[in-house]
Design an enzyme around this catalytic site. Structure first.
Site, PDB file in Angstrom:
ATOM      1  CB  ALA A 100       5.574   6.554   2.295  1.00  0.00           C
ATOM      2  N   GLY A 129       0.827  -1.200   0.000  1.00  0.00           N
ATOM      3  CA  GLY A 129       0.000   0.000   0.000  1.00  0.00           C
ATOM      4  C   GLY A 129       0.861   1.250   0.000  1.00  0.00           C
ATOM      5  CB  CYS A 130       0.151   4.740  -1.047  1.00  0.00           C
ATOM      6  SG  CYS A 130      -1.440   5.002  -0.245  1.00  0.00           S
ATOM      7  CE1 TYR A 131      -0.717   8.082   4.693  1.00  0.00           C
ATOM      8  CE2 TYR A 131      -2.701   6.772   4.429  1.00  0.00           C
ATOM      9  CZ  TYR A 131      -2.092   7.999   4.607  1.00  0.00           C
ATOM     10  OH  TYR A 131      -2.857   9.131   4.719  1.00  0.00           O
TER      11      TYR A 131
END
Lengths: 318, 318, 318, 318
Positions: C125, C120-122
Site C-alpha cells: 500500500a 507485505g501488505c503495508y
C-alpha cells in the site's frame, strides 16, 4: 475498599489492572487477604466457582458476609457435577445462600443474609424478562420456556481462544453450547422460584459482534385466559418499585440503551394470532449482569438504597 | 445482460452504482426497457412490491419469464392489504407464481415456470431450517414455531433512517416489528406447504451490529416420538442433493462462514431434557437470501446447474 | 495445486482449514512435500521468514520457482539481525530475489525470475501510494515520507494475544510499534528503488476495528515546482496499464470498496496552502496485500494475464 | 439546570431526548429561554455556528456568561466566509472569546471570561498532542505539521446521510475533506498561539468504524537539537498539573482507554533514524472533545476544580 486480592496480580497496583481505580491500593495474595479479614466486612468473590465454594465457609466463620459473583452457590449440590464438573465441597453453604436478584426478592430478604449468590448475566436477563409472566400465571402450565440469548463478547472474559479474536468474532453471529450451557439450571431454578412450580427452559445462547450488552428474548405459549393487557399489567406490577429495572412503554428494549447502566430494560408482548408470549430484557452484562448487581446486593445487605454508589449511565449523546 | 432499468438512475452507467460491474451498460427507464423487451428474455424485478405486481402481467404477455425479488408475488391476494398495505392488482398472477426456494421444490418444478416469487431473506433462512423438521413430522402437531431472526443491517437496504446510522446501530441488538413483520405470512405459507398442514409462526426479527449475514433460530416442541437421530436424518435427507445448502456435522452454523457464499448452512438439534427442537440456518442475506437465489432460480428456469455463474465465497483466510 | 504442506496440519484435509477449498487434497509434512517436488513447479511459501529463508535454496536447486510470502527475502542481508532478529542463512538468494510488486516492475521483469519476494501488505500500500510522487520527482529531495498506516486485525494473523481479542480491539484505534515496525526497511528499500535515491520513511501503523482492509496515508513536503495537476498526471501515468490498481478520479480511496478485491485503489493530492503532498492507497490486506498478489506474481512468472484466476470482488450490493 | 431550549424539541421532556437525564425539565423554545434568562447564569450553546454567533451578544448584554460549543467564536472574522460559509455578524464578540482548552491556558485565564469558545474535538486532540512539541521548540521552525485524524462516527452527529449508515461505515476506513476540513484554521490558530509563531498544518481526517473515540497522530520534522528525552520532558512539563490529560509513560494512547472519560491521553516520540517527531492524543469526542470540556470550562468560570461534576470513566472491566 480494605483489600483486593489476586494470586495472579499479587504485588501490582489495582489501578494498573482496573483503569479508573484510585491510586494506592495494591493486590495481595488470597492467603494474605484471608489472614487480614475482620468480622463485619463484606467479601466479593470473583473467582472460579470451585475456588469460591472452597473459600466461603472460612470467610463466614470469621464473621464476614459474602457476595459470590461466581457460580459457586447458585445451584443445589446435586447439580454441580453435571453442570460445573466438580463435587461441591460445602453443600451446607448452598442452603444458606440467597439468590441475589434484588428486584425479584421480597423486601428485606437480604437484610440478614450472610451469603449472596450473585446471579449470572444470562440468568439475570432471563429472570427479569420471564418472572412477570410466570408470577401472573400467563404461561401455559407445564410448557417449557424458549430463551434465545444474545451476548457481547465480554461475557467470555479475557480468556484467549481463537473464536474470541476480533478477526473471528466480528461480522459473526453464532449459537454456542446448544442444550448444555451451565446457566440453564440456574435459570430454571430462579424461574421455578417465581412460578412456585417446576419451570423448564430451552436456553440457546448466541454471541454477537459487540463488546458489552446482552439481550434475552423469552418465548412461551400463553395460557388460554391471557390477554395482551395482562402482560402490560404484569410487568408494571412487578417492577413498579424497582429502581434497577425500567419497563419500556411501547417498544422492546435494546442493548445500547443500557450500556454502562445499573438498570435493565424489559418489555412483554402477547401475539394473539399465535397465542405466543414474548418478553425481552436488555442489560449491560458487566454492570446489571455482574458487578453492578453485586453492589446492589451489598446495598441491600447494609440497608442502603439499592442504587447507592452506582452511576447512572453516561448516555447523554448516543 | 441485455438491459438494466431504473427510473432513479436513468442515464447513469451501471458500474457507477454497482462496483465491479463491467463497463458499458447504462440504466434506461422502466418504460424504455419495457418497450425493448423480447420474448424469451428473463426479467429480474427488484422494485417495491406494488411496482412488481403492476409490471409483471405485461412482461408475461410479451413472452418474458419473470423472477420477482420483491414481495409482490409471495402471498395469497387476501393477505396483501394487511401485510403490504395495498390491494393486489393482478391476483391471477399470484396463482401462477412458483415460490422459488429451489432446495425445497420437487425436481423440475421450475422448468416450465413463467413467474418465480423469489423468497425474502428471513423466509429463506426460516424455511431451510424448519422444513426438515416439518417434512419428517418431528414437530408436535398444531404447535406454533418460534422463529428468532438475527439480521445484519443490509437487510434494511440503503433507506436513510436514524436507527440505521452507524452511531445508532453499532454496539446494539434490538428486536423490531414484534408480531407484525411482513415476512411472517410468507414464512407461514412456505412452511405450511412443506408440512402439508397449517403452520403458524411467532416470528421476531432482531437487528445485530454487522453489515451482512442472517441467522434464523427456530424452536418448536417435539412430537412424542421424535428422537435426536431423527433430526440428523431429517436434515441429511432433505439436503443430500442440494448444492445450495450445507448441513453442518456437529456444530450450529455461524453467519461469517456464509458471507458472500451462495450456500446456506443449517443444523438441527433435539434437547431431550425439555423436548424442544431447535434448528438454525445462516446465510448471506444479499446472496442466498436475495440476488444469489435469484440466479439459482434463473438457472432452474433455463436448465442449468443450480450454482452456475455463482462464485464460491472468498473465504480463504478468515 | 499438486501439494499443500504444513507440519501443524499434516494429515488433515485442506478444505477443513480453508473453507471453500475443493475436497480431496490433504496436508502433508514439509519434508514429504519437499521429497515429492518436481522441476518446473512453483512453490508458495507462507511460513515464518526464517523457515522460508532456509527452505528456498533447496527448492531452487530442485528446479522449482519460489514465491515467498514471508519476509524471508525482502531486505538486504545486513538488515535481518536488526529487523527480523536472525542472521540470514543464504544471502546469495537475496541477490536473486525480485521484489514482486508487479505494477511497479518493468514489463517482463518477472518472466525469467526464479525467486519472488512477495511484498507485505503495508509495503504494498505504501509503495503504490508513494511511487507516483517519487517517480515524478514531486517530493522535496531528501525529505522523509510520513506514512500513517491503518490496518484491520487480520493483519496480525490468528495468533492469540489479549489486544487481538474482540473485547479489546473493538471500539479501539491504537498506534503500535512506533518507529520500529519491521515493514519500515522494506518500504524504504522499495521506495528508494522507484525514486532512484535513498528514501527514508517515518512509518506508524495503527490497528482499527475491522477484520480486513488496510489504508496507507502518505504525506510529504512537495518540491517547489510541484503543481496539483502534476499529481494527477503522475498517478494516471504510472497506473494507466495496471489491472491491479485503480486511480480514483476525484475522491480518496476507502477500504470497503476494495474488500475481497484483487485491485488496490489510489489517489493523490497536493495542498497548495501548506505545500504538502498526500497520497492514499486502500487494499484488502489478504488479497492484493498478500495471497492475491502472490497469484499475480505466479501469473507473471508463467506469462498469464496478471489477474488470471482472480475473482473480481463480490461488491454488488454493499 | 434552569432551562433547556430547542426549537425542534420544544414541549418534549429532556429525558426523552437525553436518556439518563432526570425527569422533570422540558424543552422550551430559544425565544422563551431567552426571555427568561437572568444575569449571572451560564448559557451553553450547542447550535449551528451561525445561530450561536447571532445569539451570543444578546446573552452577554443580559449579563450571562456564554460557553459556545459550536464553531461560532473560534476563528478571526475574516476566516468565516471561507471556512464556515457566512459573514460573522458580530466580530467584536470574537475579540472577547477565550479559546477554552483549559490545560493549555494560563492559570486563571478563564476566571473573568464572559465568552468561551469551546474547542472542536479534532482541534482539542491536535492541540493537546502538538502543544508540548511547539512550546519546547522541538519542531523545525517553519515546517508545517502533518495531522492525521481518526474519528468515530458520532463526530458527524445524527445527520442522515448514506455514508453514515451502518451498512456503509462498518468495515471501512476513509479519508474525507482532504485539505479543506473546517477544523484546519482552528487548529492552526490554536497551535500558533502555543508556538508564538505562525504554524501551518496539513490536516487529514479519516472516519473509522467505531461510534465514539478520536485519535490524532501528529508528525513533524524535529529541530536539529531535539533529543528523545526532550520529548518526554516536554509532555511531562506541560501536563504535570493537568487533571484532564494523562501522559502515558511508555506506550501510545488508544481510544478505548478514554471512552466516556473526561481525560485525554497523550504521548510523544522522536525517531532519531528519520528525525521525525510523532505525537498522539486519544479522547472521547463526546466528552473531552465536546460536552465534558464545556463542563470543565464552566468549572473554570466559577472557580471550581476542573473535573468537578465529571464522572471518571466506567472502565472497570474492559
Amino acid at each position: 475498599v480494605d483489600a483486593a486480592s489476586s494470586d495472579q496480580l499479587e504485588g501490582r497496583p489495582v489501578w494498573a489492572a482496573v483503569p479508573g481505580f484510585p491510586r494506592g491500593l495494591g493486590f495481595v495474595s488470597h492467603a494474605r487477604a484471608l489472614a487480614d479479614t475482620q468480622s463485619g466486612q463484606i467479601a466479593f468473590l470473583a473467582t472460579p466457582a470451585r475456588t469460591a465454594a472452597e473459600l466461603t465457609p472460612t470467610l463466614l466463620e470469621r464473621g464476614l458476609r459474602v457476595i459470590d459473583l461466581s457460580g459457586g452457590h447458585r445451584l443445589p449440590a446435586e447439580q454441580y457435577p453435571d453442570w460445573y464438573g466438580f463435587e461441591h465441597p460445602f453443600p451446607d453453604a448452598l442452603d444458606e445462600a440467597v439468590y441475589g436478584l434484588p428486584e425479584l426478592l421480597p423486601a428485606g430478604a437480604l437484610a440478614s443474609a450472610r451469603l449472596v449468590a450473585n446471579p449470572g448475566c444470562y440468568a439475570t436477563a432471563a429472570a427479569l424478562a420471564a418472572a412477570p409472566l410466570l408470577k401472573a400465571r400467563l404461561v401455559r402450565p407445564g410448557a417449557p420456556l424458549v430463551i434465545d440469548g444474545k451476548s457481547g463478547t465480554t461475557g467470555a472474559g479475557k480468556t484467549l481462544s481463537e473464536p474470541m479474536l476480533f478477526s473471528e468474532a466480528a461480522d459473526d453471529v453464532r449459537p454456542y453450547r446448544v442444550g448444555k450451557h451451565q446457566h440453564t439450571p440456574e435459570i430454571e431454578r430462579a424461574l421455578s422460584r417465581y412460578a412456585h412450580a417446576i419451570v423448564k427452559v430451552a436456553f440457546t445462547p448466541h454471541v454477537v459482534p459487540m463488546r458489552r450488552g446482552l439481550l434475552c428474548s423469552v418465548y412461551a405459549p400463553a395460557s388460554d385466559e391471557a390477554k395482551p393487557e395482562d402482560v402490560v399489567a404484569a410487568f408494571d406490577g412487578v417492577y413498579a418499585e424497582a429502581p434497577g429495572v425500567e419497563v419500556r412503554a411501547d417498544a422492546p428494549p435494546e442493548t445500547k440503551r443500557t450500556l454502562h447502566a445499573p438498570q435493565a430494560e424489559v418489555w412483554g408482548h402477547l401475539d394473539p394470532r399465535t397465542g405466543t408470549l414474548s418478553a425481552f430484557c436488555a442489560l449491560d452484562n458487566l454492570v446489571k449482569g455482574a458487578a453492578g448487581q453485586a453492589i446492589q446486593n451489598m446495598n441491600a445487605l447494609i440497608g442502603e438504597h439499592l442504587q447507592a454508589g452506582l452511576q447512572p449511565a453516561p448516555r447523554s449523546a448516543t
